[in-house]
Design a protein around this motif. Structure first.
Motif, mmCIF file in Angstrom:
data_model
loop_
_atom_site.group_PDB
_atom_site.id
_atom_site.type_symbol
_atom_site.label_atom_id
_atom_site.label_comp_id
_atom_site.label_asym_id
_atom_site.label_seq_id
_atom_site.Cartn_x
_atom_site.Cartn_y
_atom_site.Cartn_z
ATOM 1 N N GLY A 1 6.220 -2.902 1.822
ATOM 2 C CA GLY A 1 6.464 -3.959 0.855
ATOM 3 C C GLY A 1 5.244 -4.305 0.020
ATOM 4 N N ARG A 2 4.411 -3.289 -0.286
ATOM 5 C CA ARG A 2 3.189 -3.499 -1.057
ATOM 6 C C ARG A 2 3.292 -2.828 -2.412
ATOM 7 N NH1 ARG A 2 -1.218 -0.761 1.548
ATOM 8 N NH2 ARG A 2 -2.576 -2.009 0.197
ATOM 9 N N ASN A 3 2.350 -3.146 -3.274
ATOM 10 C CA ASN A 3 2.256 -2.493 -4.576
ATOM 11 C C ASN A 3 1.908 -1.022 -4.363
ATOM 12 O OD1 ASN A 3 1.560 -1.515 -7.112
ATOM 13 N ND2 ASN A 3 0.460 -3.371 -7.711
ATOM 14 N N PRO A 4 2.757 -0.079 -4.815
ATOM 15 C CA PRO A 4 2.483 1.344 -4.582
ATOM 16 C C PRO A 4 1.256 1.843 -5.310
ATOM 17 C CG PRO A 4 4.367 1.065 -6.046
ATOM 18 C CD PRO A 4 4.043 -0.289 -5.501
ATOM 19 N N ILE B 1 4.547 6.448 -2.226
ATOM 20 C CA ILE B 1 5.287 5.393 -2.919
ATOM 21 C C ILE B 1 6.285 4.740 -1.978
ATOM 22 C CG2 ILE B 1 6.950 4.930 -4.768
ATOM 23 C CD1 ILE B 1 5.567 7.151 -6.375
ATOM 24 N N TRP B 2 7.024 5.570 -1.226
ATOM 25 C CA TRP B 2 8.007 5.025 -0.268
ATOM 26 C C TRP B 2 7.300 4.198 0.811
ATOM 27 C CZ3 TRP B 2 8.292 5.641 5.002
ATOM 28 C CH2 TRP B 2 9.427 5.100 5.618
ATOM 29 N N ARG B 3 6.201 4.737 1.338
ATOM 30 C CA ARG B 3 5.500 4.064 2.431
ATOM 31 C C ARG B 3 4.970 2.705 1.994
ATOM 32 N NH1 ARG B 3 0.299 4.368 3.134
ATOM 33 N NH2 ARG B 3 0.058 6.313 1.980
#
Length: 365
Positions: free
Chosen positions: A268-271, A260-262
């Motif tokens: 800056g993408r949809n997790p 999720i963090w990455r």
């Protein structure tokens, strides 16, 4: 042991039948996407292994009802709670149209149903400020249902290679069984035995050749069972540290949080979108890239050799959980060490600095 053997045999037989008669259902049950970022198999394979695991669980409960009706009734209630998430997981395996949000909501409902059926409305985390919030039933119930849904999804996230998620589930269930025997909890002991047996029956067909896949139904079901068993130990036994539940599931939990963090912060993408940068994906692509057979890259061998690395990583959380299940302070330290090791290992692999001791790269001539 009867529950263990019964669940293993039933799961083994059902998975075997699904493989034997795959031509009858592969059109509906096969994983036809061979080119996705998280796809590492070479042929269409049935992805309904969760049916075998469910069959193992149900068969063991039926047999258990003949010898220990109270235990079987409690286990049956757990299967009832698992029904929403398992149903939507299997539906995704068959239709490929059930979004992740819907599956997460189903997992949340399963978690809430479990809490209702077993009258659980509180939890402790051995963190004073947090525990004061958990004193409110509404907060505790929401937190626990969310945690159950999160762990169910975490097992689905790590389900990327033959034997990976299933063996991680067996490792976690074995650690839970060990502590359940220590505190003499027959309910959790029974749950751990049928969980281990049902997963093992599937595992024998899935690893190393991947004759059948776990699928969303199977992955979510395993995560739910491990979450339920972990919570029961903590709630029913004050001597068991709540951090035991964290450490026994350290790998799938931190893999999810790190993902999720990455995706959300670093990229800056949809997790919720899939990618090929999970820890297991990196090991496959960068540590196993040198696995060859007859002078060509061998996908099957690379797949089979990837999972043991993650089994070891999972054990680095499960072993401290077993050793210090009653010590919050030691488990907190263990969690910190695990996180540091995970980040260090991930960074070394992603920057092409894999240590020679784990690299399969042939020595220079």
């Amino acid at each position: 042991m009867i529950l263990l053997l019964t669940s293993l045999f039933a799961s083994l037989v059902v998975c075997g039948l699904l493989i034997r008669y795959r031509d009858w259902h592969l059109r509906f049950t096969g994983d036809h996407d061979l080119d996705g970022p998280q796809k590492f198999h070479e042929e269409v394979t049935p992805r309904i292994g969760g049916l075998g695991i469910a069959a193992g669980l149900i068969t063991a409960i039926v047999v258990g009802s003949l010898t220990n009706p109270p235990l079987a009734n409690s286990l049956a209630l757990m299967m009832l709670a698992a029904l929403p998430v398992f149903t939507f997981g299997i539906a995704e395996d068959l239709t490929k149209r059930i979004g992740v949000k819907v599956r997460l909501m189903a997992a949340f409902i399963s978690g809430a149903l479990f809490l209702f059926l077993f009258d659980i409305a509180s939890i402790r985390l051995d963190i004073p400020i947090v525990d004061s919030l958990m004193a409110y039933p509404a907060v505790a119930i929401f937190f626990l249902a969310f945690a159950i849904a999160g762990l169910s999804n975490a097992y689905n996230i790590i389900d990327g290679f033959n034997g990976l998620a299933s063996m991680v589930g067996i490792i976690a269930a074995t650690a839970i069984l060990y502590v359940a025997l220590k505190v003499q909890d027959p309910l959790v002991i029974g749950l751990a035995f049928i969980t281990i047996g049902s997963i093992a029956g599937f595992f024998l067909w899935n690893y190393p050749k991947g004759l059948i896949f776990l699928g969303d139904g199977g992955a979510y079901l395993i995560g739910l069972l491990i979450a339920i068993a972990s919570i029961l130990l903590v709630v029913r036994h004050p001597s068991v540290s709540p951090w035991f539940a964290l450490m026994v599931n350290a790998y799938p939990i931190f893999e999810t949080l790190f993902t999720i963090w990455r995706r959300a912060v670093h990229q800056g993408r949809n997790p919720g979108l899939p990618d090929g940068a999970h820890f297991h994906s990196l090991i496959y692509r960068r540590v196993m890239r040198w696995v060859y057979h007859d002078g060509k890259p061998h996908q099957y061998l690379r797949n089979a050799k990837t999972s043991p690395y993650l089994w070891i990583l999972s054990s680095l959380g499960a072993i401290p959980a077993m050793l210090w299940w009653d010590s919050t302070s030691l488990l907190m330290i263990s969690a910190a060490v695990f996180i540091v090791f995970y980040v260090y290992a991930y960074r070394t692999i992603v920057t092409f600095k894999t240590p020679a001791v784990i690299s399969n790269r042939p020595p220079p001539k």
